[in-house]
Enzyme design. Structure first.
Site, PDB file in Angstrom:
ATOM      1  N   HIS A   1      39.899  71.417 137.634  1.00 11.86           N
ATOM      2  CA  HIS A   1      40.108  72.502 136.672  1.00 11.86           C
ATOM      3  C   HIS A   1      39.033  73.581 136.808  1.00 11.86           C
ATOM      4  CE1 HIS A   1      42.547  69.488 134.050  1.00 11.86           C
ATOM      5  NE2 HIS A   1      43.263  70.022 135.005  1.00 11.86           N
TER       6      HIS A   1
ATOM      7  N   TYR B   1      41.327  65.607 147.625  1.00  8.27           N
ATOM      8  CA  TYR B   1      40.077  66.296 147.242  1.00  8.27           C
ATOM      9  C   TYR B   1      38.907  65.419 147.678  1.00  8.27           C
ATOM     10  CZ  TYR B   1      43.796  68.067 144.272  1.00  8.27           C
ATOM     11  OH  TYR B   1      44.999  68.550 143.827  1.00  8.27           O
TER      12      TYR B   1
END
Ligand code: GLY
Ligand code: MN
Ligand code: MN
Length: 446
Positions: free
Chosen positions: A251, A396
């Site tokens: 985020h 990621y």
């Protein structure tokens, strides 16, 4: 927030659509019932400055009305009109300072209300509407100030009970019915959504073309906003523009770092058009060329994404595309030896989650994480035609992950498309946005 209809009247197609939605909702409510939906309140940003106003989606879905200080009341079968809109009265002096209002005349003429009253009269009028009904549809807990006003009106009715008035005795959350309606998109909604998506594709392409090493992440965000704003739109959610290590922060929205030669850039951004959200992620090399490791990871995510899109079809369960994606991702992590162990081992132990820690998608519509149940009767929901969801697997690899060779560090890749479930399978609404390595490199070189 978009600016499309602030000063415009609703067109005929829109009026027809909103009328149909109200009719369908009222059919489900049944007679002897009342639905009450307040518009979300304005919110202070700092001192005497408000956040740009964006009406809540349930309210807009049933009215197309976007002024604050308004309340929708629906009463199926009411002789004097089923759709009552309380809104601000016209006040030329106020409007001169703060902008135009529809007023009661506009509510009737432009928004199809059967009846409209100034919002300042609601305390006098709403109790008498409530006492005609047995069932109240209302979403409690989202607007505490309005919750207490509703309780106050009920108290007033109770005090008058001796004079023979009826007290509504069934309180039902209107979200259940309404959110199920919102989950299935009409052709009108699909047009609005496609417009948001097309604007977003232009913005992502512009960002890819403009990107150069040495630029700041916020400069790329500005390129996205340029395309959104030029089309009269704003962002559906804060854009994520994360270079290198920042692409591994799910985020990340500060968008404040320099873009470095040799890094990847992950952009997750979507325009909001007429309160419909696009949600697109693309990942590309800052300098226009993927390195060997970046390309290897990217190809795994792309394969997972394509497989998950293929698994998005009527009859599939909500979780199926996710399971398909996890399998391909874990297989890639194992084959590239980013993580040690077989694909089965990585899945059974959950170790793949070190690199892929979110779900593969969510419903999409007026809210970016749109409404609608994911489980029905305790089981994952089956996908059905006219549902729209995102498909967005990723990998990621944060710097310093134990047991991961440092040549993989700071590679963060997500590929996100918006997908409509159709009778035959699916339609990728974002299909015009390049996602193959070659197509991205060609676009950046052009
Ligand atoms: N942009 C938010 C998400 O992808 O879920
Ligand atoms: Mn998403
Ligand atoms: Mn997204």
């Amino acid at each position: 927030m978009d600016r499309l209809r602030i000063c415009k009247f609703m067109n005929r197609a829109a009026q027809k659509e909103y009328t149909a939605r109200r009719k369908q909702f009222m059919r489900m409510m049944g007679e002897d019932s009342i639905a009450i939906l307040p518009a979300s309140p304005e919110r202070t940003r700092n001192r005497d400055v408000d956040y740009p106003y964006r009406v809540d989606s349930d309210f807009y879905y049933l009215s197309g009305f976007r002024e604050p200080d308004a309340v929708i009341v629906l009463m199926p079968g009411r002789i004097h009109g089923e759709f009552i809109l309380f809104c601000r009265a016209k006040e030329p002096e106020q409007e001169r300072w703060n902008g135009r209002r529809s007023g009661q005349e506009g509510a009737l003429a432009d928004y199809g209300a059967d009846d409209s009253f100034p919002i300042s009269d609601i305390d006098d009028i709403l109790p008498s509407l409530l006492e005609q009904c047995e069932r109240v549809y209302y979403t409690i807990g989202c607007n505490p100030e309005f919750d207490s006003r509703l309780l106050e009106w009920l108290k007033i009715i109770r005090q008058n009970a001796r004079s023979g008035v009826r007290i509504p005795d069934k309180f039902v959350s209107l979200e259940h019915l309404l959110h199920d309606m919102r989950l299935f998109k009409s052709s009108y909604e699909l047009r609005q959504l496609q417009t948001a998506i097309n604007i977003s594709i232009k913005a992502h392409e512009r960002a890819m073309r403009m990107c150069r090493p040495g630029m700041m992440e916020y400069e790329i965000e500005a390129e996205l906003l340029y395309e959104f704003n030029k089309a009269g739109c704003g962002s559906a959610y804060p854009s994520i523009v994360g270079g290198g290590a920042n692409g591994c922060i799910l985020h990340y929205t500060s968008n404040s770092d320099e873009l470095k030669n040799g890094d990847l850039l992950l952009i997750d951004a979507g325009a909001e058009y007429d309160c419909y959200a696009a949600d697109i992620t693309r990942t590309f090399p800052v300098n226009g060329r993927f390195s060997g490791e970046q390309k290897a990871v990217y190809e795994v995510v792309l394969e997972a994404q394509l497989a998950a899109v293929k698994a998005t079809k009527p009859g599939a369960q909500w979780q199926d595309p996710h399971h398909v994606a996890v399998k391909v991702l874990a297989d890639g992590m194992s084959h590239l030896r980013i993580l040690k162990g077989s694909v089965d081992y990585l899945i059974e132990t959950g170790k793949y989650r070190q690199l892929y820690m979110h779900r593969t998608g969510h419903w999409l519509g007026m809210d970016v994480h749109d409404v609608g149940d994911y489980k029905v009767g305790g089981e994952w929901r089956e996908l059905e035609p006219d549902m729209v969801l995102t498909v967005e697997p990723g990998i990621y690899i944060a710097e310093g992950l134990p047991d991961v060779d440092e040549r993989w560090w700071n590679i963060g890749v997500r590929i996100e498309d918006d997908v409509l479930v159709t009778d035959q399978g699916n339609k990728v609404l974002t299909r015009n946005m390049p996602k193959k390595v070659r197509d991205i490199e060609d676009l950046m070189a052009a």
